[in-house]
Design a protein around this motif. Sequence first.
Motif, PDB file in Angstrom:
ATOM      1  N   ILE A 140       0.838  -1.202   0.000  1.00  0.00           N
ATOM      2  CA  ILE A 140       0.000   0.000   0.000  1.00  0.00           C
ATOM      3  C   ILE A 140       0.873   1.253   0.000  1.00  0.00           C
ATOM      4  O   ILE A 140       1.863   1.341   0.744  1.00  0.00           O
ATOM      5  CB  ILE A 140      -0.943   0.008   1.218  1.00  0.00           C
ATOM      6  N   LYS A 141       0.485   2.227  -0.812  1.00  0.00           N
ATOM      7  CA  LYS A 141       1.146   3.531  -0.878  1.00  0.00           C
ATOM      8  C   LYS A 141       0.084   4.621  -0.754  1.00  0.00           C
ATOM      9  O   LYS A 141      -1.121   4.349  -0.878  1.00  0.00           O
ATOM     10  CB  LYS A 141       1.910   3.687  -2.198  1.00  0.00           C
ATOM     11  N   PRO A 142       0.487   5.865  -0.530  1.00  0.00           N
ATOM     12  CA  PRO A 142      -0.509   6.943  -0.381  1.00  0.00           C
ATOM     13  C   PRO A 142      -1.373   7.154  -1.614  1.00  0.00           C
ATOM     14  O   PRO A 142      -2.451   7.744  -1.528  1.00  0.00           O
ATOM     15  CB  PRO A 142       0.353   8.183  -0.094  1.00  0.00           C
ATOM     16  N   TYR A 143      -0.904   6.674  -2.778  1.00  0.00           N
ATOM     17  CA  TYR A 143      -1.664   6.872  -4.015  1.00  0.00           C
ATOM     18  C   TYR A 143      -2.477   5.635  -4.396  1.00  0.00           C
ATOM     19  O   TYR A 143      -3.055   5.577  -5.497  1.00  0.00           O
ATOM     20  CB  TYR A 143      -0.726   7.257  -5.166  1.00  0.00           C
ATOM     21  N   SER A 144      -2.540   4.625  -3.535  1.00  0.00           N
ATOM     22  CA  SER A 144      -3.345   3.437  -3.823  1.00  0.00           C
ATOM     23  C   SER A 144      -4.826   3.786  -3.736  1.00  0.00           C
ATOM     24  O   SER A 144      -5.241   4.611  -2.924  1.00  0.00           O
ATOM     25  CB  SER A 144      -3.016   2.315  -2.837  1.00  0.00           C
ATOM     26  N   ARG A 145      -5.635   3.139  -4.591  1.00  0.00           N
ATOM     27  CA  ARG A 145      -7.073   3.358  -4.591  1.00  0.00           C
ATOM     28  C   ARG A 145      -7.791   2.085  -4.154  1.00  0.00           C
ATOM     29  O   ARG A 145      -7.425   0.973  -4.539  1.00  0.00           O
ATOM     30  CB  ARG A 145      -7.571   3.730  -5.992  1.00  0.00           C
TER      31      ARG A 145
ATOM     32  N   LEU B 142      -5.350  -3.811  -7.131  1.00  0.00           N
ATOM     33  CA  LEU B 142      -3.978  -3.335  -7.026  1.00  0.00           C
ATOM     34  C   LEU B 142      -3.036  -4.453  -7.455  1.00  0.00           C
ATOM     35  O   LEU B 142      -3.343  -5.650  -7.323  1.00  0.00           O
ATOM     36  CB  LEU B 142      -3.672  -2.907  -5.595  1.00  0.00           C
ATOM     37  N   THR B 143      -1.870  -4.073  -7.963  1.00  0.00           N
ATOM     38  CA  THR B 143      -0.895  -5.069  -8.434  1.00  0.00           C
ATOM     39  C   THR B 143       0.433  -4.846  -7.725  1.00  0.00           C
ATOM     40  O   THR B 143       1.322  -4.154  -8.244  1.00  0.00           O
ATOM     41  CB  THR B 143      -0.705  -4.953  -9.955  1.00  0.00           C
ATOM     42  N   PRO B 144       0.601  -5.416  -6.540  1.00  0.00           N
ATOM     43  CA  PRO B 144       1.861  -5.228  -5.807  1.00  0.00           C
ATOM     44  C   PRO B 144       3.051  -5.921  -6.474  1.00  0.00           C
ATOM     45  O   PRO B 144       4.192  -5.524  -6.266  1.00  0.00           O
ATOM     46  CB  PRO B 144       1.575  -5.860  -4.438  1.00  0.00           C
TER      47      PRO B 144
ATOM     48  N   LYS C 133      -2.620 -18.653  -9.795  1.00  0.00           N
ATOM     49  CA  LYS C 133      -3.725 -17.818  -9.324  1.00  0.00           C
ATOM     50  C   LYS C 133      -3.492 -16.364  -9.692  1.00  0.00           C
ATOM     51  O   LYS C 133      -2.349 -15.901  -9.795  1.00  0.00           O
ATOM     52  CB  LYS C 133      -3.884 -17.961  -7.805  1.00  0.00           C
ATOM     53  N   ASP C 134      -4.593 -15.623  -9.874  1.00  0.00           N
ATOM     54  CA  ASP C 134      -4.489 -14.186 -10.139  1.00  0.00           C
ATOM     55  C   ASP C 134      -3.859 -13.488  -8.935  1.00  0.00           C
ATOM     56  O   ASP C 134      -4.102 -13.855  -7.779  1.00  0.00           O
ATOM     57  CB  ASP C 134      -5.872 -13.594 -10.408  1.00  0.00           C
ATOM     58  N   MET C 135      -3.072 -12.440  -9.225  1.00  0.00           N
ATOM     59  CA  MET C 135      -2.341 -11.767  -8.141  1.00  0.00           C
ATOM     60  C   MET C 135      -2.837 -10.337  -7.908  1.00  0.00           C
ATOM     61  O   MET C 135      -2.066  -9.451  -7.556  1.00  0.00           O
ATOM     62  CB  MET C 135      -0.849 -11.767  -8.467  1.00  0.00           C
ATOM     63  N   TYR C 136      -4.102 -10.108  -8.113  1.00  0.00           N
ATOM     64  CA  TYR C 136      -4.678  -8.812  -7.746  1.00  0.00           C
ATOM     65  C   TYR C 136      -4.747  -8.718  -6.216  1.00  0.00           C
ATOM     66  O   TYR C 136      -4.702  -9.720  -5.503  1.00  0.00           O
ATOM     67  CB  TYR C 136      -6.071  -8.664  -8.342  1.00  0.00           C
TER      68      TYR C 136
END
Length: 685
Positions: A409-414, A425-427, A443-446
Amino acid sequence: MIKRLFASLLLVLVTVSAVIAQNPVVITGSVLADDGEPLPGATVAVSGTSNATATDIDGRFTLKVPAAKKDGKIHVSYIGMRPVEMAISMINGPVEIRLQDDDNRLEEVIVTGYATLSKERATGSFGTISSKKLESKLATNLADRLEGQMAGVVLNKDGSMSIRGRATLNAETDPLVVVDGYPTELKLSDLNPDNISNITVLKDAVAASIYGSRSANGVIIVSTRQGEEGKMKVSYRGSLKVLPKPDLDYLHMADASDYIDAEIELYNQNPGGTTIANRGTMSEVSTLIAKNKAGMISDAEYNAGIEVLRQNDFLADMKKYMFRTELTQTHNLGISGGSSVNRYNLAVNYTNTKGAFINTHSNRVIIDLNNEWKPFRFLTVGVGASISYSRSHAPNTGWQTYTNYGQYIKPYSRLMDANGNLTNLTPLSYASQQLYDGIAGSKDMYYNPIQDSYDSYNKTATFGARVNGFVRFNIMEGLYAEVGGNWNRSNSTYRAIFGSGSYVMRNAYNSSTSMSNPTNHYIPDGDAVNETRYTSEDWTLRTQISYSKSFGLHRVSALAGNEVRRISYDNNQYATRFGYNSTAGSFSPVNIKDLASGTYNSDMIGGSAGFYPEYGEYSLRDNRFVSWYFNGSYEFNNRYLVSGSVREDLTNFFGTDPKYRHKPLWSVGGTWKIANEDFFNAGYI
């Protein structure tokens, strides 16, 4: 002749009257409670003087009043009751004086667990809180109600409590909690806050000399409500506490634009550190930089992407979508009553809380029962019991992790897009994502924190039971013998569940894919469970003899006893179970030792599973004590008081050699009641 005889008779009458006027007045009577129960040990004094006496076991007294005070008043007092004054001139024959309970005066009572005495007769540092003060605060547990109520008692951020600071670094740091006279290993949060009559806090060496080394962090003595003689009374107390969402702006965290500028500056200082070939996690800004550097996106696309991220505000999204209004409802039902032979008190407390953070909730029920019998004047039997059950549920990732801006997570994450849908999000870095996309069955990595808060969570369930009782004999006036004890047991189960759909398990499944055989996964598909079971049990057996009596200007109190105590903990942490199926209760066996030590890492596509399993462990503690103690005080003329305590604990704390097992503790204190001095009352001071 007649005149001389009359003069002589008149002289005799005057002389007799003068003698009668100089003789003291003897007042007899009894002091009773409002319900007619005798009050032994009540003080009956001539107001403004040190002339006093105490009632016997039947509440009777005899007081000699000097002739000079016949026009004054007598003052009658008893701990926890309203005092009464009566004009001596209005007393004719034996008098019956009835006192009424006074909740406000309960603050003037010091309860040590072994004895109850008034504040003016206590030495050492202490504090008291009555039930009325506790009820003035709206809180669901007793620890929160104590906060700010007493000097030197501090509720720490982690929920623990300290008295006059920390007494030790590595040993037990919580104060000793004594409930209805007997030490326990309970926390204040385990008690019903609406069923408390009095709390006394012992803060200094006096506490250690009474309760031993375990009291080095202070002692909190809790007295629960007892039954009252009279018709059955039913009471209800309910509350609803509403807390608004927290304002995350007070965290004063960097905004999205400043954070992006910092990331770009770090890249400029080390351009080779961010490339499209990087594996593992990578922020959205770093991914844009790497793609632009590799020619995968144009400068215009890069700048547009950065500009979009600058407009985002993760804390605003978090407040809107991950926090809610916290609601706590509490219900307490009390039933009490009794007769001169039997008194009872029953309290049932239920608390339900919907936490401020999503998927966070808890509930608790506590049932308390106190019963006291007095089948004979010389015999009192008391029995108390308490049962509690609580459950709590919360995400494995707390809100603090998100606001600390970790690797995901970053300050610009939605969290949500413009249409109100969960964002993906895609870390993972571009290289890692491409690697997993090329393996069949990956597996999907969202990732989305909202969804993850429901897929990865923990549950705690606790059941506790407490039983205490005593038998008290009145051997003679002022002399009592008592045998009593308590037993406590608590069982708690903690389970952290990482669902198969949670990001950590999807990442672990993909990362643990075998390079030599991609169909093999060192971490199987399914949930993962970390479970710990806690069991604690303690009991105390006590025998005690106490004596209290007044002899004119002298007042003596003493008690001596023996105590046997045992405290045991039996905790079992299980190894992580992978491939768990909650419906079938089954799981897939995995070599935890090799997995946790990294034996398989060289064959894993991700280099490691990214999930660190618990090995499991077992812990057992068994502490035993045999103690002898003495506490005594002497008071002269209601002015000067000397008291002392001594205790010796024989414990297994200090090894097997008996000569190291003894722990003697003692204290001596004194009090001068200057307010009772004649020169003080005369106005010289």
